[in-house]
Design an enzyme around this catalytic site. Structure first.
Site, PDB file in Angstrom:
ATOM      1  N   ALA A  69       0.848  -1.197   0.000  1.00 20.36           N
ATOM      2  CA  ALA A  69       0.000   0.000   0.000  1.00 20.36           C
ATOM      3  C   ALA A  69       0.882   1.245   0.000  1.00 20.36           C
ATOM      4  CB  ALA A  69      -0.877  -0.001   1.241  1.00 20.36           C
ATOM      5  N   GLU A  92       2.272  -5.876   7.549  1.00 16.86           N
ATOM      6  CA  GLU A  92       1.291  -4.902   8.055  1.00 16.86           C
ATOM      7  C   GLU A  92       1.302  -4.786   9.570  1.00 16.86           C
ATOM      8  OE1 GLU A  92       0.813  -7.033   5.654  1.00 16.86           O
ATOM      9  OE2 GLU A  92      -0.326  -6.127   4.019  1.00 16.86           O
ATOM     10  N   GLY A 115       0.388  -5.309   0.565  1.00 19.46           N
ATOM     11  CA  GLY A 115      -0.580  -5.324  -0.541  1.00 19.46           C
ATOM     12  C   GLY A 115       0.011  -5.913  -1.808  1.00 19.46           C
TER      13      GLY A 115
END
Ligand code: NAI
Length: 719
Positions: free
Chosen positions: A61, A123, A100
């Site tokens: 991301a 994450e 991601g």
């Protein structure tokens, strides 16, 4: 952006383009949606390959988008559309597939990785979970235990491990995109029924409940109050027990909780703070982008005690030639053995050959004549350090940088004793120096920007979080720590026990409370520091004036324990008792409790009830207030510098961002009000009085932490 080309006649090649790591920003997501659509609607195209430009698949991301309003196509439906495609989609993974990026690859039907690629779902380190289906697809692909391991730790795996785990289908040493295109041509037209991970059942696991219970317990223990690792376990549990669509709902719910928790904000702040400290600046205007570091190929370490040994190991592991000098023969022999042992163990862990031949040892300081940089780590004694620096100035080739690893001594004074003070800086490592990630680079008033840039760059090469700080007693870390330790001792005088104080701090998230830490580092160390400051006066510890020194409140408790020969772990007795020397299991010691009672009785102190809240406020706010003084004095350039020092050097829980971030979260007005309250109750502790900067910030409406710089600038311009 994503570029689309047709290659080898039948393959639609989609290339992600967003340097440096092809993060999934809104334009990249839009690009993927458009190009996938184009490939699927082109009747000539039989299969699709997704890759990233410049040899990097995708770093995940776009962290810059966090906390902003979401725009562009969302990730989850985009990945679903890829997985649902009726033509095979192959991910060509070079460089990295993280977060991601890996979730995107898991939505593809096949994954081919270059042998040097690294994959992972990190994450959790940002206080989040892989919420684009990663927590639901990975367990379905590689099983619950392996997925739990990867998702709860965020660790990266090599391509070889990814192949072994079943994350990728093929690893290549050659051009990955070519290999993926070839592969895509081969599988074009084949059925994809067995290639959509979301349709897989989670591999069966005997006694699932026991497994999750066990993992949850371990994760809670190591998370020290961080909630993301716990949410990761819950998300994987959903994958193991619920159908995919319900699992995705759970993933979404858990992510929403994490997003609003504040911990994710703290962890993301830490991520950016770590980068920000690299962009150092000095009050005289010298800065990171205009100061050129010098090349360092050969370094010397002087003094091979606790610190010198670790520094030698860290330098050698960075690829430098090291001359290690120790004046005592016995120490030198012991150091040689210890350094070799550390290097061998480190090499074994990393699966590489040890670099013993990079180090040469000597008892003679003349041996350092041709090095580029020296790190001095002799005893903490100004006269001795001055003598060593004078010798170094005479022996070393012109221009050699002279660095001191002092914990608190005056770098300017030391520099002034040398003919070239511009070449002197502090490089303050933390024990053990080859393990601890923090380095304070202390610039003196005459240190040249080049010297600072060189020390900062060397620190970075050594893998340290390097923070440039100004010169004052204790610099940033130890200056703040002193007040934290003092408050903890005052609390004992007022009625607390070591267990209560440590319990509160450990519950807050420190790996170790203040008294367990003091036992570990040795009560003799603190005693020597206080003696150096003129605070320890023989025969004073039990007299009536024992509790006031240098005009303010003092607690002689640590000195009294030291005088009893209770040095902590090394003597099996300190604030706690230990079964044998070196044992780390701290047990309550009734002797300490009755000692405290007698002490209070002797000084007419009446024990009162102290709760966890007070422990935290007294210990942490005192330290935070000193942090504001440090900013006011210009010793640290910004709150990020202080926070990185505390997170990397002092065990401050990362999910709480660091002391200054924490103050921002609690609310500056509240911190100020509590400090005023405690200062009123303890007027003999002057540092509980809120600092000027804290007052100014509160008066300006408590602006958010990233804007404190403005208020600091104004304050400096008024001085
Ligand atoms: P140490 O006592 O373990 O080692 C000092 C070594 O220097 C001894 O082996 C001694 O023989 C040697 N030495 C003394 N004079 C010498 C000379 N003229 N030439 C060559 N070698 C000489 O001390 P430690 O703990 O390693 O501390 C060294 C410095 O690092 C001190 O300034 C200390 O404040 C600082 N420091 C210590 C930390 C710790 O946790 N121990 C943490 C950060 C800094």
């Amino acid at each position: 952006m994503a570029q689309y080309t047709r290659v080898s006649g039948f393959v639609g090649l989609i290339t992600l383009q967003n340097p440096p790591v092809n993060a999934l920003s809104a334009p990249v997501r839009q690009g993927i949606v458009d190009t996938v659509q184009r490939a699927l609607s082109d009747p000539e195209v039989k299969s699709v390959v997704i890759c990233g430009q410049n040899g990097i698949f995708c770093g995940g991301a776009d962290i810059k988008e966090f906390g902003t309003d979401m725009f562009g196509p969302p990730l989850i439906p985009m990945i679903h559309a890829i997985e649902a495609a009726n033509k095979p989609v192959v991910a060509a993974i070079e460089g990295i597939a993280l977060g991601g990026g890996l979730e995107l690859a898991l939505g593809c039907h096949y994954r081919i990785a270059h042998s040097k690629a690294r994959l992972g779902l990190p994450e959790v380190t940002l206080g989040l979970l892989p919420a684009a289906g990663g927590s639901q697809r990975l367990p379905r692909l590689i099983g619950v235990p392996a997925a739990l391991n990867l998702i709860t730790t965020g660790r990266h795996v090599t391509a070889a491990e990814a192949l072994q785990l079943g994350i990728v289908d093929q690893v290549t040493d050659h051009n990955t995109v070519d290999a993926a295109v070839k592969f895509a041509l081969r599988v074009g037209g084949q059925s994809l029924d067995a290639r959509r991970i979301s349709t897989y059942p989670c591999p069966q696991q005997p006694d699932l409940d026991a497994l999750f219970e066990d993992v949850m317990q371990k994760v809670r223990q190591s998370a020290r109050g961080a909630i993301a690792p716990v949410a990761c376990v819950q998300a994987v549990r959903a994958a193991a027990t619920l159908p995919y669509t319900q699992g995705m709902e759970r993933e979404k719910e858990l992510m929403a909780t994490l997003f609003t928790s504040g911990q994710a904000r703290a962890l993301q702040y830490c991520f950016f703070a770590q980068r920000a400290v690299g962009r150092w600046k000095m009050p005289n205007g010298a800065r990171w982008d205009t100061s050129k570091p010098r090349p360092v190929h050969k370094a010397a370490v002087i003094g091979l005690g606790t610190m010198g040994r670790g520094i030698t190991v860290a330098l050698a592991q960075t690829g430098l030639s090291v001359i290690a000098v120790e004046s005592q023969e016995k120490q030198l022999m012991e150091a040689k053995q210890a350094v070799s042992g550390m290097l061998e163990r480190g090499a074994k862990r990393r699966g590489v050959a040890p670099v013993l031949d990079r180090i040469s040892y000597s008892q003679d300081i003349q041996a350092v004549a041709d090095v580029d940089l020296v790190i001095e780590a002799v005893f903490e004694d100004m006269a001795l350090k001055t003598k060593v620096f004078r010798q170094l100035s005479a022996v070393c080739k012109p221009g050699t940088l002279l660095c001191t690893n002092t914990s608190a001594l005056d770098v300017d004074q030391l520099a002034s004793e040398t003919p070239n003070p511009e070449l002197v800086v502090g490089m303050h490592f933390f024990a053990p120096a080859h393990v601890m990630k923090l380095l304070e680079v202390v610039y003196g008033s005459r240190s040249s920007p080049e010297a600072v840039a060189t020390a900062m760059q060397l620190g970075k090469k050594m893998g340290k979080a390097s923070v440039a700080v100004g010169n004052c007693r204790g610099f940033v870390g130890n200056r703040m720590l002193k007040l934290y330790l003092e408050q903890a001792s005052f609390l004992l005088e007022e009625g607390a026990t070591p267990e209560l104080v440590d319990g509160a701090l450990e519950e807050f998230g420190f790996p170790m409370g203040v008294f367990r830490m003091s036992d570990l580092s040795g009560l003799d160390v603190g005693w020597r520091i206080r003696k150096g400051e003129g605070l320890v006066e023989p025969g004073m510890a039990s007299g009536q004036s024992a509790r006031i020194r240098q005009g303010r409140r003092y607690s002689p408790l640590g000195d009294l324990l030291y005088e009893q020969g209770r040095f902590g772990l090394k003597t099996s007795r300190g604030w706690y008792q230990y079964d044998k020397p070196g044992s780390r299991v701290a047990r309550s010691d009734p002797w300490v409790h009755s000692f405290l009672e007698e002490y209070r009785a002797r000084h007419g102190l009446v024990a009162r009830n102290i709760d966890h809240q007070e422990v935290l406020e007294r210990c942490l706010y005192a330290m935070i207030n000193e942090g504001f003084h440090i900013l006011e004095d210009g010793i640290a350039a910004g709150p990020e510098d202080i926070d990185v020092i505390y997170v990397f050097g002092f065990g401050w829980p990362r999910h709480r961002g660091g002391p200054m971030f924490y103050a921002d979260m609690v609310g500056l007005a509240k911190v100020m009000e509590k400090l005023e309250h405690y200062h009123q109750a303890h007027p003999d502790v002057p540092y509980l009085q809120p600092s000027n900067l804290l007052r100014k910030l509160v008066a300006s409406g408590s602006p958010p932490i990233h804007t404190w710089g403005e208020v600091i600038k104004k304050l400096h311009s008024q001085l």
